[in-house]
Design an enzyme around this catalytic site. Structure first.
Site, PDB file in Angstrom:
ATOM      1  N   CYS A 184       0.817  -1.209   0.000  1.00 35.04           N
ATOM      2  CA  CYS A 184       0.000   0.000   0.000  1.00 35.04           C
ATOM      3  C   CYS A 184       0.856   1.267   0.000  1.00 35.04           C
ATOM      4  O   CYS A 184       0.468   2.298  -0.552  1.00 35.04           O
ATOM      5  CB  CYS A 184      -0.922   0.017   1.209  1.00 35.04           C
ATOM      6  SG  CYS A 184      -1.861  -1.503   1.462  1.00 35.04           S
ATOM      7  N   ASP A 235      -2.712  -3.524   7.867  1.00 32.41           N
ATOM      8  CA  ASP A 235      -3.854  -4.295   8.350  1.00 32.41           C
ATOM      9  C   ASP A 235      -3.871  -5.687   7.739  1.00 32.41           C
ATOM     10  O   ASP A 235      -4.096  -6.686   8.428  1.00 32.41           O
ATOM     11  CB  ASP A 235      -5.160  -3.586   7.986  1.00 32.41           C
ATOM     12  CG  ASP A 235      -5.363  -2.313   8.789  1.00 32.41           C
ATOM     13  OD1 ASP A 235      -4.381  -1.808   9.332  1.00 32.41           O
ATOM     14  OD2 ASP A 235      -6.503  -1.830   8.852  1.00 32.41           O
ATOM     15  N   CYS A 289      -1.843   2.739   3.259  1.00 30.69           N
ATOM     16  CA  CYS A 289      -2.620   1.749   4.004  1.00 30.69           C
ATOM     17  C   CYS A 289      -3.641   2.427   4.922  1.00 30.69           C
ATOM     18  O   CYS A 289      -3.498   3.595   5.282  1.00 30.69           O
ATOM     19  CB  CYS A 289      -1.695   0.833   4.805  1.00 30.69           C
ATOM     20  SG  CYS A 289      -2.509  -0.653   5.442  1.00 30.69           S
ATOM     21  N   ASP A 290      -4.630   1.659   5.325  1.00 32.99           N
ATOM     22  CA  ASP A 290      -5.879   2.165   5.904  1.00 32.99           C
ATOM     23  C   ASP A 290      -5.733   3.310   6.895  1.00 32.99           C
ATOM     24  O   ASP A 290      -6.375   4.344   6.750  1.00 32.99           O
ATOM     25  CB  ASP A 290      -6.626   1.026   6.603  1.00 32.99           C
ATOM     26  CG  ASP A 290      -7.093  -0.042   5.630  1.00 32.99           C
ATOM     27  OD1 ASP A 290      -6.817   0.085   4.422  1.00 32.99           O
ATOM     28  OD2 ASP A 290      -7.719  -1.009   6.080  1.00 32.99           O
ATOM     29  N   LYS A 291      -4.953   3.131   7.949  1.00 33.37           N
ATOM     30  CA  LYS A 291      -4.959   4.114   9.028  1.00 33.37           C
ATOM     31  C   LYS A 291      -4.126   5.344   8.694  1.00 33.37           C
ATOM     32  O   LYS A 291      -4.270   6.383   9.345  1.00 33.37           O
ATOM     33  CB  LYS A 291      -4.475   3.484  10.338  1.00 33.37           C
ATOM     34  CG  LYS A 291      -5.254   2.251  10.758  1.00 33.37           C
ATOM     35  CD  LYS A 291      -6.752   2.452  10.710  1.00 33.37           C
ATOM     36  CE  LYS A 291      -7.521   1.157  10.876  1.00 33.37           C
ATOM     37  NZ  LYS A 291      -7.338   0.207   9.768  1.00 33.37           N
ATOM     38  N   CYS A 335      -5.111  -2.266  -1.112  1.00 33.07           N
ATOM     39  CA  CYS A 335      -6.026  -3.360  -1.435  1.00 33.07           C
ATOM     40  C   CYS A 335      -7.122  -2.900  -2.388  1.00 33.07           C
ATOM     41  O   CYS A 335      -7.722  -1.849  -2.198  1.00 33.07           O
ATOM     42  CB  CYS A 335      -6.625  -3.927  -0.158  1.00 33.07           C
ATOM     43  SG  CYS A 335      -5.381  -4.612   0.967  1.00 33.07           S
ATOM     44  N   GLU A 354      -9.590  -5.579  13.647  1.00 32.48           N
ATOM     45  CA  GLU A 354     -10.507  -5.979  12.589  1.00 32.48           C
ATOM     46  C   GLU A 354     -10.657  -7.493  12.596  1.00 32.48           C
ATOM     47  O   GLU A 354      -9.736  -8.219  12.956  1.00 32.48           O
ATOM     48  CB  GLU A 354     -10.001  -5.513  11.225  1.00 32.48           C
ATOM     49  CG  GLU A 354     -10.058  -4.002  11.055  1.00 32.48           C
ATOM     50  CD  GLU A 354      -9.565  -3.549   9.699  1.00 32.48           C
ATOM     51  OE1 GLU A 354      -9.070  -4.398   8.924  1.00 32.48           O
ATOM     52  OE2 GLU A 354      -9.680  -2.351   9.400  1.00 32.48           O
ATOM     53  N   SER A 370     -12.874  -5.278   8.676  1.00 29.28           N
ATOM     54  CA  SER A 370     -12.148  -4.805   7.508  1.00 29.28           C
ATOM     55  C   SER A 370     -13.138  -4.300   6.480  1.00 29.28           C
ATOM     56  O   SER A 370     -14.307  -4.714   6.448  1.00 29.28           O
ATOM     57  CB  SER A 370     -11.334  -5.955   6.907  1.00 29.28           C
ATOM     58  OG  SER A 370     -10.901  -5.635   5.606  1.00 29.28           O
TER      59      SER A 370
END
Length: 557
Positions: free
Chosen positions: A52, A84, A125-127, A197, A447, A473
């Protein structure tokens, strides 16, 4: 009066008394002429840990080229990322949500500590996506966020796949529905290169939402990670940040209540991640805008689901980009009168003006028309009830089944639930309850993609419900309720559930209830004692002592 472009850094670099600072800055490449120019922070989240963020060094170079061309001096620094997808299902996943706060805190500290005039934040990435924007909101300097972009689809047995299919394959493999060779083949083909992702999971959800919010230039985030156009939009961001500085346009002028509603509409219309609820509550807290969980439900009831995206649909984020991207989604909703089109964005244009430039690819099948949506309401709902007095979040984008009543199977942690699914101990009709995984109890609110994917992979996605005080997730789908609040470690009602109790999840009525009397509930909670904390020192212990409820965004101040 025009803003002094060195409105902060002048105190850092000018005058005889600042000679020591200039001497040190010369050692990292600055020259005489640079000290008269604005200093622009390039807050990078580059890392080799995850695809990511793996390509963000190259993106940062292009951003810095643009800043120099526009007359600024870029200075890059880095912060953390927790993957994640890699840490999922392990103790390491407890650090993921905590990293959002560390990303925000570290960017704030470096920018305040070195008196930067403006900021470009790079996320992946997500966070790192909400973490960077939370920092920009705190600092309130001319700034923008650029997302590194989605990974391209992998290819497996002639079809497009993402990391979602790998997680679900683990469940299928455990039930004998997939061979070792097939699982290995999928594993090596699912992630073909850099980028986040590929479905409308949390990263791509927040990517489009922040374009709608206006803090990212519309259309820029949606360019896939390895698309040649990503270099061009990165350079443009370098030019744009100097323009933002000249116009003195700041995050608190952009991130308004109306803009937040637009961003939530983006999540609803594209079947986005439940994590958006947590992150927008946190961002609203940062800027002092009133927002609560029920606002998400209200907005979702008036916004149709129009994007056929994974995990519930057929297509990937890269397909949406090819179909017409963020602008086309915005145009669909604005034309239907469903967005506040006059909200300003970092480009200086309004959301409506940005949407007017949309171009639809002929024959695209990713994005439906508002008049003929996939569903007439959005993909997220908020439930209350005697199990969730403060609320919980359910993703309904792909769900056919909207009610479920069944016996509880209670697990005190994610690992125990996963093992039970793999062994076949979870059966049709069950309600899986996973507790002590909340912000404080985990700590870190893990998650549950490993468990939810195992349930789907075992063929139980339509017949088993799950609820947890942890998170899901963006790749999760099925009848799953997360963010149950108050959490178990704070004595929330989820702590009173016993295996065999009957639980009802009723989405049309917006209810999540345990079938016992209030008197029995009170008795059980009076007999309850809090378990000892999982961590007594270090960052996880500190987080557990300071974090708020999920219903408040799980913030730490």
């Amino acid at each position: 009066m025009a803003l002094d472009l060195k409105h902060k850094s002048r105190d850092l670099t000018e005058g005889p008394g600042r000679a020591p600072a200039r001497a040190m800055l010369r050692a990292v490449g600055l020259r005489d002429e640079d000290f008269s120019k604005p200093l622009v922070a390039v807050a990078n989240t580059w890392s080799e840990i995850t695809p990511c963020n793996y390509h963000l060094r190259e993106i940062a170079q292009k951003v810095k080229e643009g800043i120099r061309e526009a007359g600024g001096v870029p200075i890059e620094f880095n912060t953390v990322v927790v993957s994640d997808g890699i840490s999922m299902g392990t103790e390491g996943m407890k650090t993921s949500l905590i990293s959002r706060e560390v990303v925000a805190d570290s960017i704030e500290l470096v920018v305040r500590g070195h008196l930067f005039d403006a900021v470009v934040a790079l996320s992946g990435c997500d966070k790192t996506i909400p973490g960077t924007v939370m920092a920009l909101a705190r600092l309130n300097l001319p700034s923008l966020m650029l997302y590194g972009g989605s990974i391209m689809p992998g290819k497996f047995q002639g079809r497009d796949v993402s990391i979602q299919e790998v997680f679900e394959a683990v469940g299928a493999h455990a039930r004998g529905k997939m061979s070792d060779a097939e699982l290995h083949d999928l594993e090596i083909h699912a992630c073909p290169g850099a980028g986040s992702c590929g479905g409308q999971f949390t990263a791509n959800t927040m990517s489009i939402a922040f374009e709608f919010l206006g803090i990212s230039p519309m259309g820029f985030n949606g360019v896939p990670a390895l698309d040649p156009k990503k270099e061009s939009v990165s350079t443009q961001c370098g030019h744009l940040i100097i323009d933002l500085l000249k116009r003195d346009l700041r995050p608190k002028q952009i991130i308004t209540r109306d803009a937040l509603e637009n961003a939530i509409a983006a999540v609803a219309s594209t079947g986005g991640s439940t994590n958006a609820v947590l992150h927008f509550l946190a961002l609203a807290h940062e800027i002092g805008v009133e927002l609560n969980m029920d606002d998400f439900d209200t907005i979702n009831q008036r916004i149709p689901l129009i994007a056929d995206l994974k995990p519930s649909g057929r297509y990937m984020a890269a397909d949406l980009y090819q179909a017409g991207g963020t602008r086309l989604v915005a145009k669909r909703l604005i034309d239907a009168g469903l967005l506040k089109g006059e909200c300003i964005t970092v480009t200086g244009r309004t959301l409506k003006e940005e949407a007017e430039t949309a171009s639809e690819t002929s024959g695209q099948q990713v994005l439906y028309r508002v008049e003929e949506p996939i569903k007439t309401t959005g993909g997220l709902v908020i439930l209350h009830g005697n199990l969730a007095p403060e609320g919980c979040v359910v993703k309904v984008a792909g769900n056919k089944k909207l009610t479920h009543t069944g016996p509880a199977k209670v697990f005190e942690c994610e690992e125990d639930a996963f093992a039970a699914v793999q062994k076949g101990d979870v059966v049709d009709g069950d309600v899986v309850v996973i507790r002590y995984e909340g912000p404080q109890g985990g700590p870190g609110m893990r998650e549950m993609l490993g468990v939810t994917s195992a349930i789907v992979g075992a063929g139980l996605g339509e017949t088993v419900a799950l609820l947890t005080d942890g998170r899901f997730s963006g790749a999760t789908h099925g009848l799953m309720a997360g963010h149950v609040a108050p959490e178990a470690s704070k004595g929330g009602p989820i702590a009173a559930v016993r295996t065999g109790d009957r639980i009802t999840m009723d989405i049309p009525s917006r209810r999540l209830d345990l079938d016992i009397t209030q008197e029995e509930m009170n008795t059980r909670l009076q007999q309850w004692t809090a378990p000892p904390p999982n961590y007594t020192s270090g960052v996880l212990a500190k987080y557990a002592k300071t974090v708020s409820s999920a219903s408040k965004g799980a913030v730490t101040w």
